[in-house]
Design a protein around this motif. Structure first.
Motif, short mmCIF file in Angstrom:
data_model
loop_
_atom_site.label_atom_id
_atom_site.label_comp_id
_atom_site.label_asym_id
_atom_site.label_seq_id
_atom_site.Cartn_x
_atom_site.Cartn_y
_atom_site.Cartn_z
N VAL A 31 -7.96 6.54 -7.32
CA VAL A 31 -7.87 5.09 -7.40
C VAL A 31 -9.12 4.45 -6.78
O VAL A 31 -9.64 3.47 -7.28
CB VAL A 31 -6.59 4.60 -6.67
N LEU A 60 -1.93 -0.99 -6.32
CA LEU A 60 -3.23 -1.34 -6.88
C LEU A 60 -3.45 -2.85 -6.93
O LEU A 60 -2.51 -3.61 -7.15
CB LEU A 60 -3.37 -0.75 -8.28
N SER A 251 -2.58 -0.95 0.66
CA SER A 251 -3.23 -1.64 -0.46
C SER A 251 -4.57 -2.24 -0.03
O SER A 251 -5.59 -2.13 -0.73
CB SER A 251 -2.31 -2.73 -1.01
N ILE A 254 -7.15 0.51 0.44
CA ILE A 254 -7.71 0.95 -0.85
C ILE A 254 -8.78 -0.03 -1.31
O ILE A 254 -9.87 0.35 -1.75
CB ILE A 254 -6.60 1.07 -1.91
N LYS A 255 -8.47 -1.31 -1.19
CA LYS A 255 -9.42 -2.35 -1.63
C LYS A 255 -10.73 -2.26 -0.85
O LYS A 255 -11.83 -2.31 -1.41
CB LYS A 255 -8.78 -3.73 -1.44
N ARG A 258 -12.77 0.83 -1.89
CA ARG A 258 -13.49 0.63 -3.16
C ARG A 258 -14.80 -0.13 -2.92
O ARG A 258 -15.83 0.17 -3.53
CB ARG A 258 -12.62 -0.16 -4.14
#
Length: 354
Positions: A31, A60, A251, A254-255, A258
């Motif tokens: 992801v 996501l 969440s 993850i953001k 990225r």
């Protein structure tokens, strides 16, 4: 994470899933960096493979798409736009933009190639002079996740089609001299039970990572899993509410990962050692080298750091290489352990090192 209004099936929270750390890590890394190339999850029945994949989607972030576009076209990135959207931009048309959740598309075992790739209406094309295209599942999966349960039972030809689209990021449909292409950038996740047959090695190699899951042996852990499931089934909304904070935190992690990914560095010496491992294990091609580099950097980004260490490589390299080793029928040792042994030999490092 709140359940969207009208959602009929609440999803089991990712952060509530007990055990199966290898599978969860492989999914999270893909992801963070979809270019890792997807995950193949192999393991016993009833080990939470499907539950974990569906839970992942809930974490996501939303993405911006062109409204009413069947390909989830990115309004700003030409590589992720359909030809129609590009044409509208060339004509300086103002695009209607909406935010939407990243979707997960399930590919049913009995799906035909037309259902997967889409179809061209030849009659309409000939009589009206327009490229009448009925999008398939690959169009719907663009910028999302394509999940194939029991991928080892899927027709080899369809697996080829999926892997080609996943690798190139485009799907092309040709019929009677008419050709239509559209973006098909998705994270391909396959799962299966090894008792029902393995994928051909040349197809298995195309998956970025390979996670193995097994039935939990510890009795107390099994009781905890059963209790978690019973609580969720009894009152899904209350159960999700209890995990809302941990879901939001993951969440956000993850953001941030990225965003941080492009700044993560991996030393030349470490890259050379990764390639030595691949070479000495007789891994065909360079996919193993590339995926290990990408996965290690994604892991560092997830940990909110900027520099890859040998420990990061040790964490991800079995997932990246175990399915690429040539099978020796006389070899009883797990291929993941073979990778770890070769890692220790070349790096002079074990998990006990700090």
């Amino acid at each position: 994470m709140n359940i969207a209004s009208g959602e009929s099936r609440p999803v089991f929270p990712f952060t509530a899933i007990v055990g199966q750390e290898e599978m969860k890590l492989a999914l999270l890394l893909n992801v963070i960096d979809p270019k890792i190339g997807g995950v193949m999850i192999m393991g016993d029945r009833g080990t939470g493979k499907s539950t974990t994949v569906r839970a992942l989607v809930d974490l996501l972030p939303e993405i911006q798409v062109v409204a009413n576009d069947p390909f989830n076209s990115d309004p700003f990135d030409p590589e992720l736009m359909s030809e129609e959207v590009r044409q509208r931009i060339r004509q300086q048309e103002e695009l209607p933009i909406i935010s939407t959740k990243i979707c997960m598309v399930d590919l049913p075992l009995g799906a035909t190639e037309d259902r997967v790739c889409g179809t061209i209406d030849i009659e309409k094309a000939l009589t009206e002079g327009v490229k009448a295209f009925e999008p398939g599942l690959l169009a719907k999966a663009n910028r999302g996740i394509l999940y194939v349960d029991e991928v080892n039972l899927l027709d080899d030809h369809l697996v080829d089609v999926l892997l080609d689209a996943a690798a190139s990021g485009w799907n092309t449909v040709e019929r009677e001299g008419i050709s239509i292409s559209h973006p098909a950038r998705f994270i391909l996740i396959g799962s299966g039970n090894p008792e029902e047959g393995e994928l051909r090695p040349q197809l298995l190699d195309r998956f970025g990572m390979h996670a193995q899951v097994g039935t939990v042996k510890d009795a107390e852990l099994r009781v905890k899993i059963v209790e978690q499931r019973a609580s969720f089934d009894e009152d899904p909304l209350a159960f999700r509410k209890a995990y809302e904070l941990s879901q939001v935190n993951l969440s956000n992690q993850i953001k941030k990962a990225r965003e941080r990914l492009s700044s993560v560095k991996i030393d030349y010496d470490l890259r050379v050692n990764i390639s030595k491992i691949c070479s000495e294990l007789n891994v065909d091609g360079l996919r193993g080298d590339i995926v290990t580099n990408r996965a290690a950097k994604a892991l560092v980004a997830l940990g909110e750091r900027n520099e890859v260490t040998p420990k990061d490589i040790l964490t991800v390299i079995p997932l990246c290489l175990r399915h690429r080793l040539r099978k020796d029928p006389l070899e009883s040792i797990d291929s993941g352990l073979l990778v770890k042994e070769k890692f220790s030999e070349i790096f002079g490092y074990t998990s006990k090192n700090n």
